[in-house]
Write an enzyme that holds these catalytic residues in place. Structure first.
Site, PDB file in Angstrom:
ATOM      1  N   ASN A 229      19.455   5.610  13.845  1.00 10.53           N
ATOM      2  CA  ASN A 229      20.573   4.980  13.139  1.00 10.53           C
ATOM      3  C   ASN A 229      20.277   3.478  13.088  1.00 10.53           C
ATOM      4  O   ASN A 229      20.428   2.784  14.087  1.00 10.53           O
ATOM      5  CB  ASN A 229      21.868   5.273  13.915  1.00 10.53           C
ATOM      6  CG  ASN A 229      23.082   4.700  13.216  1.00 10.53           C
ATOM      7  OD1 ASN A 229      22.974   4.050  12.172  1.00 10.53           O
ATOM      8  ND2 ASN A 229      24.248   4.945  13.795  1.00 10.53           N
TER       9      ASN A 229
ATOM     10  N   ARG B  77      20.315   8.497   9.859  1.00  9.78           N
ATOM     11  CA  ARG B  77      21.693   8.435   9.392  1.00  9.78           C
ATOM     12  C   ARG B  77      21.782   7.416   8.261  1.00  9.78           C
ATOM     13  O   ARG B  77      21.293   6.290   8.406  1.00  9.78           O
ATOM     14  CB  ARG B  77      22.608   8.013  10.537  1.00  9.78           C
ATOM     15  CG  ARG B  77      24.016   7.771  10.051  1.00  9.78           C
ATOM     16  CD  ARG B  77      24.871   7.142  11.118  1.00  9.78           C
ATOM     17  NE  ARG B  77      26.190   6.894  10.573  1.00  9.78           N
ATOM     18  CZ  ARG B  77      26.878   5.776  10.762  1.00  9.78           C
ATOM     19  NH1 ARG B  77      26.372   4.800  11.473  1.00  9.78           N
ATOM     20  NH2 ARG B  77      28.066   5.632  10.251  1.00  9.78           N
TER      21      ARG B  77
ATOM     22  N   HIS C 149      32.355   9.056   7.887  1.00  7.99           N
ATOM     23  CA  HIS C 149      32.499   9.827   9.137  1.00  7.99           C
ATOM     24  C   HIS C 149      32.322  11.331   8.894  1.00  7.99           C
ATOM     25  O   HIS C 149      32.766  12.147   9.704  1.00  7.99           O
ATOM     26  CB  HIS C 149      33.894   9.636   9.778  1.00  7.99           C
ATOM     27  CG  HIS C 149      34.106   8.306  10.423  1.00  7.99           C
ATOM     28  ND1 HIS C 149      35.334   7.686  10.420  1.00  7.99           N
ATOM     29  CD2 HIS C 149      33.277   7.493  11.099  1.00  7.99           C
ATOM     30  CE1 HIS C 149      35.258   6.540  11.060  1.00  7.99           C
ATOM     31  NE2 HIS C 149      33.999   6.387  11.484  1.00  7.99           N
TER      32      HIS C 149
ATOM     33  N   GLY D 278      35.954   2.179  13.873  1.00  6.10           N
ATOM     34  CA  GLY D 278      36.309   2.635  12.521  1.00  6.10           C
ATOM     35  C   GLY D 278      37.133   3.896  12.713  1.00  6.10           C
ATOM     36  O   GLY D 278      36.918   4.630  13.673  1.00  6.10           O
TER      37      GLY D 278
ATOM     38  N   ARG E 165      39.591  -3.665  10.775  1.00  3.65           N
ATOM     39  CA  ARG E 165      39.812  -3.417   9.337  1.00  3.65           C
ATOM     40  C   ARG E 165      41.272  -3.054   9.072  1.00  3.65           C
ATOM     41  O   ARG E 165      41.887  -2.346   9.866  1.00  3.65           O
ATOM     42  CB  ARG E 165      38.921  -2.263   8.862  1.00  3.65           C
ATOM     43  CG  ARG E 165      37.485  -2.649   8.684  1.00  3.65           C
ATOM     44  CD  ARG E 165      36.616  -1.435   8.394  1.00  3.65           C
ATOM     45  NE  ARG E 165      35.726  -1.156   9.495  1.00  3.65           N
ATOM     46  CZ  ARG E 165      35.028  -0.034   9.642  1.00  3.65           C
ATOM     47  NH1 ARG E 165      35.133   0.937   8.763  1.00  3.65           N
ATOM     48  NH2 ARG E 165      34.235   0.115  10.681  1.00  3.65           N
TER      49      ARG E 165
ATOM     50  N   ASP F 177      39.673  -3.967  20.795  1.00  2.00           N
ATOM     51  CA  ASP F 177      39.302  -2.893  21.721  1.00  2.00           C
ATOM     52  C   ASP F 177      40.580  -2.224  22.225  1.00  2.00           C
ATOM     53  O   ASP F 177      41.377  -2.856  22.918  1.00  2.00           O
ATOM     54  CB  ASP F 177      38.505  -3.512  22.879  1.00  2.00           C
ATOM     55  CG  ASP F 177      37.931  -2.445  23.793  1.00  2.00           C
ATOM     56  OD1 ASP F 177      38.685  -1.512  24.156  1.00  2.00           O
ATOM     57  OD2 ASP F 177      36.743  -2.540  24.138  1.00  2.00           O
TER      58      ASP F 177
ATOM     59  N   ASN G 147      39.731   9.651  24.301  1.00  2.00           N
ATOM     60  CA  ASN G 147      40.090   9.061  25.603  1.00  2.00           C
ATOM     61  C   ASN G 147      41.480   8.472  25.715  1.00  2.00           C
ATOM     62  O   ASN G 147      41.953   8.248  26.821  1.00  2.00           O
ATOM     63  CB  ASN G 147      39.103   7.933  25.931  1.00  2.00           C
ATOM     64  CG  ASN G 147      37.691   8.440  26.038  1.00  2.00           C
ATOM     65  OD1 ASN G 147      37.421   9.337  26.828  1.00  2.00           O
ATOM     66  ND2 ASN G 147      36.797   7.899  25.238  1.00  2.00           N
TER      67      ASN G 147
ATOM     68  N   GLU H  18      27.610  12.920  16.590  1.00  2.00           N
ATOM     69  CA  GLU H  18      27.014  12.817  15.255  1.00  2.00           C
ATOM     70  C   GLU H  18      25.498  12.966  15.317  1.00  2.00           C
ATOM     71  O   GLU H  18      24.890  13.546  14.424  1.00  2.00           O
ATOM     72  CB  GLU H  18      27.378  11.461  14.632  1.00  2.00           C
ATOM     73  CG  GLU H  18      28.834  11.392  14.209  1.00  2.00           C
ATOM     74  CD  GLU H  18      29.358   9.972  14.106  1.00  2.00           C
ATOM     75  OE1 GLU H  18      29.553   9.341  15.169  1.00  2.00           O
ATOM     76  OE2 GLU H  18      29.584   9.497  12.992  1.00  2.00           O
TER      77      GLU H  18
HETATM   78  P1  ADP Z   1      32.656   3.252  16.988  1.00  2.00           P
HETATM   79  O1  ADP Z   1      33.504   3.422  15.771  1.00  2.00           O
HETATM   80  O2  ADP Z   1      32.135   1.849  17.149  1.00  2.00           O
HETATM   81  O3  ADP Z   1      31.623   4.336  17.195  1.00  2.00           O
HETATM   82  P2  ADP Z   1      33.932   4.434  19.316  1.00  2.00           P
HETATM   83  O4  ADP Z   1      34.104   5.810  18.762  1.00  2.00           O
HETATM   84  O5  ADP Z   1      32.949   4.235  20.410  1.00  2.00           O
HETATM   85  O6  ADP Z   1      33.706   3.360  18.170  1.00  2.00           O
HETATM   86  O7  ADP Z   1      35.381   3.959  19.819  1.00  2.00           O
HETATM   87  C1  ADP Z   1      35.600   2.665  20.275  1.00  2.00           C
HETATM   88  C2  ADP Z   1      37.081   2.552  20.624  1.00  2.00           C
HETATM   89  O8  ADP Z   1      37.395   3.543  21.609  1.00  2.00           O
HETATM   90  C3  ADP Z   1      37.451   1.205  21.208  1.00  2.00           C
HETATM   91  O9  ADP Z   1      38.672   0.757  20.646  1.00  2.00           O
HETATM   92  C4  ADP Z   1      37.634   1.537  22.676  1.00  2.00           C
HETATM   93  O10 ADP Z   1      38.568   0.705  23.286  1.00  2.00           O
HETATM   94  C5  ADP Z   1      38.171   2.942  22.594  1.00  2.00           C
HETATM   95  N1  ADP Z   1      38.050   3.619  23.894  1.00  2.00           N
HETATM   96  C6  ADP Z   1      36.938   4.009  24.535  1.00  2.00           C
HETATM   97  N2  ADP Z   1      37.260   4.532  25.747  1.00  2.00           N
HETATM   98  C7  ADP Z   1      38.600   4.461  25.860  1.00  2.00           C
HETATM   99  C8  ADP Z   1      39.555   4.828  26.865  1.00  2.00           C
HETATM  100  N3  ADP Z   1      39.163   5.355  28.008  1.00  2.00           N
HETATM  101  N4  ADP Z   1      40.860   4.603  26.614  1.00  2.00           N
HETATM  102  C9  ADP Z   1      41.251   4.042  25.462  1.00  2.00           C
HETATM  103  N5  ADP Z   1      40.417   3.680  24.474  1.00  2.00           N
HETATM  104  C10 ADP Z   1      39.114   3.886  24.668  1.00  2.00           C
END
Ligand code: ADP
Length: 398
Positions: A7, A93, A182, A214, A243, A284, A336, A386
Site C-alpha cells: 500500500n 492497493r 473502503h 476515514g 474530513r 483521534d 474498539n 484489507e
Molecule cells: P485509518 O482510517 O487511518 O485506517 P483506523 O481504522 O486505524 O484508521 O482508526 C483510527 C481511529 O480509531 C482513531 O480515531 C482512533 O482513535 C480510533 N481507535 C483506535 N483504538 C481505539 C479504542 N481503543 N477506542 C476508541 N477509539 C479507538
C-alpha cells in the site's frame, strides 16, 4: 504460496507478507518519510513458536524505488524469504479505479495508463500508488502483480444511487458520479459476518460501518453494494477524523466570498481541518473520548455529531434495503469504541436494533456479536483485514 501486499502512500510504503495455505501473516512493516531528510523503516515478524521480532532502519530514502529496495532487504534480513523476486504474487492497493477498473486485474500498460488517467480524481492516492507499482514492476518483473481497487466493490451500485443531480454532461464528460471507497473492507467484513452468523452471503442484507480516521457506510443487498456514503472522493458522508462529510455545498461559494478563500484553502479546510478535529481540535477518537469524559463540551458535541450522522445513515440504508440481517461495525473506532457503538444504535430499538450493553463492553479482537437476544437485527463488530482480502483476491486471480 507467498503473496506480498503493498500500500503505497505519497511518502510511505506499508507492506504485509502472507502465506496463503493458512492465510497467516508472516511479516508486516512500513517505510515512512520517503523523500525527507531521514526515513524510517521497520518490519515485524515472529518465529514458529510465536516470539515477536522487529528490525528497524533509519536512513535517507529518496523515492519509492529505494523504499522497495529497503523492504526487500528487511524481508531478507528477517530470513522469511530469499528476496522479493521469489514471491508468488504481489498485490497493490489502489484507491481509485474509476468506472472501468472494477475488478482486481493483472498490471499491464493499459492498467497503468488508466490509473494515471484517474489521478485528478484521487490526486494524493493514485499518484503515490503508481510510484509504488512502477518501482515494484522494475524490481520484480517476473512476479505476477495485481491491483485491487477500493472502489471495486461498489461497482454494483445502480445508476440512480451513484448519480449526482447535477447537469448530466458532467457525468458524461468528467465522470462526476459517486464511486465509493473502503470497498475491500466492506466486502471483507460482510463475508466474515455471514460466516460468523451462519448466513448465506448471497442472500444477506447488511449495513457495514467502517469507522476509522476515514469513515464510510455501505448498504449491501444480497451480498452486493447498492449504496455507500463516500462519493466522487472520500470526502462525502460520515463525520471523519479531519474530513467534514456531508454538508450544504453552498457553504463553499459563501466562504469564498466572505473569507476570500480559494479552491486550495477550501479543499484543505474540508479534508484536513474539519470533522472531529474541526469541532474539538483533535481527530483521534480515543483522545476525543477522554476529553469528553473530563467535561470538554466541544469533544462531547463532536461525538454526538459523529454518532448522529452514523445513525442517520443506518436509518437511510434500512429504508432502501427493506429488511436487514445484520449491522456491522469495523475500523479502529467500530472495532474498539464501545461508547460510539452504543450511541450509534441508541434509539433504534423500534427498528429492530437492540444492543446488549454487556456484550458490547469489549473490543472486537475477533468477530463479536453485540446485539441483545430480542434484537431482530444482529449487530456485530468484525475486525477488518484489507490486506488479507487483497492477498486472497491476488491468489484467486493468479
Ligand atoms: P485509518 O482510517 O487511518 O485506517 P483506523 O481504522 O486505524 O484508521 O482508526 C483510527 C481511529 O480509531 C482513531 O480515531 C482512533 O482513535 C480510533 N481507535 C483506535 N483504538 C481505539 C479504542 N481503543 N477506542 C476508541 N477509539 C479507538
Amino acid at each position: 504460496m507467498k503473496i506480498l501486499v503493498i500500500n503505497s502512500g505519497s511518502s510511505s510504503i506499508k507492506f504485509q507478507l502472507f502465506k496463503m495455505s493458512n492465510n497467516a501473516s508472516l511479516a508486516n512493516g512500513l517505510v515512512e518519510q520517503i523523500g525527507e531528510k531521514m526515513a524510517h523503516a521497520e518490519i515485524r515478524f515472529h518465529d514458529d513458536s510465536g516470539h515477536e521480532f522487529q528490525i528497524t532502519e533509519d536512513q535517507t530514502i529518496k523515492n519509492h524505488k529505494e523504499g522497495l529496495e529497503v523492504v526487500n532487504s528487511l524481508l531478507i534480513e528477517s530470513g522469511i524469504i530469499k528476496d522479493l523476486t521469489c514471491l508468488d504474487g504481489i498485490g497493490h492497493r489502489v484507491v481509485h479505479g474509476g468506472a472501468h477498473l472494477s475488478k482486481p486485474i493483472i498490471i499491464d500498460d493499459q492498467v497503468i495508463s488508466e490509473i494515471r488517467r484517474l489521478i485528478p480524481l484521487a490526486p494524493l492516492h493514485n499518484a503515490a500508488h503508481l510510484d509504488g507499482i512502477l518501482s515494484s514492476l522494475e524490481q520484480c518483473p517476473n512476479v505476477p502483480q495485481v491491483v485491487v481497487f477500493d472502489t471495486a466493490f461498489h461497482s454494483t451500485m445502480p445508476q440512480h444511487a451513484f448519480m449526482y443531480a447535477l447537469p448530466y454532461d458532467l457525468y458524461e464528460e468528467h465522470q462526476v458520479r459517486k464511486y465509493g471507497f473502503h470497498g475491500t473492507s466492506h466486502h471483507y467484513v460482510a463475508k466474515e459476518a455471514s460466516k460468523f452468523l451462519n448466513l448465506d452471503y448471497d442472500k444477506m442484507n447488511a449495513i457495514s460501518l467502517h469507522l476509522g480516521n476515514g469513515a464510510s457506510a455501505c448498504a449491501i443487498k444480497e451480498g452486493k453494494s447498492v449504496d455507500t456514503s463516500m462519493g466522487l472522493t472520500p470526502l462525502e458522508g460520515l463525520v471523519m477524523g479531519t474530513r467534514s462529510g456531508d454538508m450544504d455545498p453552498a457553504i463553499l461559494p459563501y466562504l469564498a466570498k466572505m473569507k476570500d478563500m480559494d479552491i486550495h484553502d477550501l479543499d484543505t479546510m474540508l479534508n484536513k481541518e474539519s470533522g472531529l478535529k474541526g469541532i474539538c481540535g483533535n481527530n483521534d477518537m480515543r483522545i476525543v473520548g477522554e476529553m469528553a469524559k473530563t467535561g470538554d463540551e466541544k469533544a462531547e458535541l463532536a461525538i454526538k455529531m459523529f454518532t448522529y450522522r452514523v445513525k442517520k445513515y443506518i436509518g437511510a440504508y434500512l429504508a432502501i434495503l427493506g429488511n436487514l440481517d445484520c449491522l456491522i461495525f469495523t475500523g479502529g473506532i467500530g472495532e474498539n469504541d464501545i461508547d460510539v457503538r452504543r450511541r450509534s444504535c441508541l434509539g433504534l430499538e423500534h427498528l429492530g436494533i437492540i444492543i446488549d450493553n454487556d456484550l458490547n463492553n469489549q473490543y472486537a479482537k475477533g468477530p463479536i456479536e453485540i446485539s441483545a437476544k430480542e434484537s431482530a437485527i444482529k449487530v456485530v463488530a468484525i475486525p477488518t483485514n484489507e490486506e488479507l482480502e487483497i492477498a486472497a483476491q491476488v491468489k484467486a486471480l493468479i
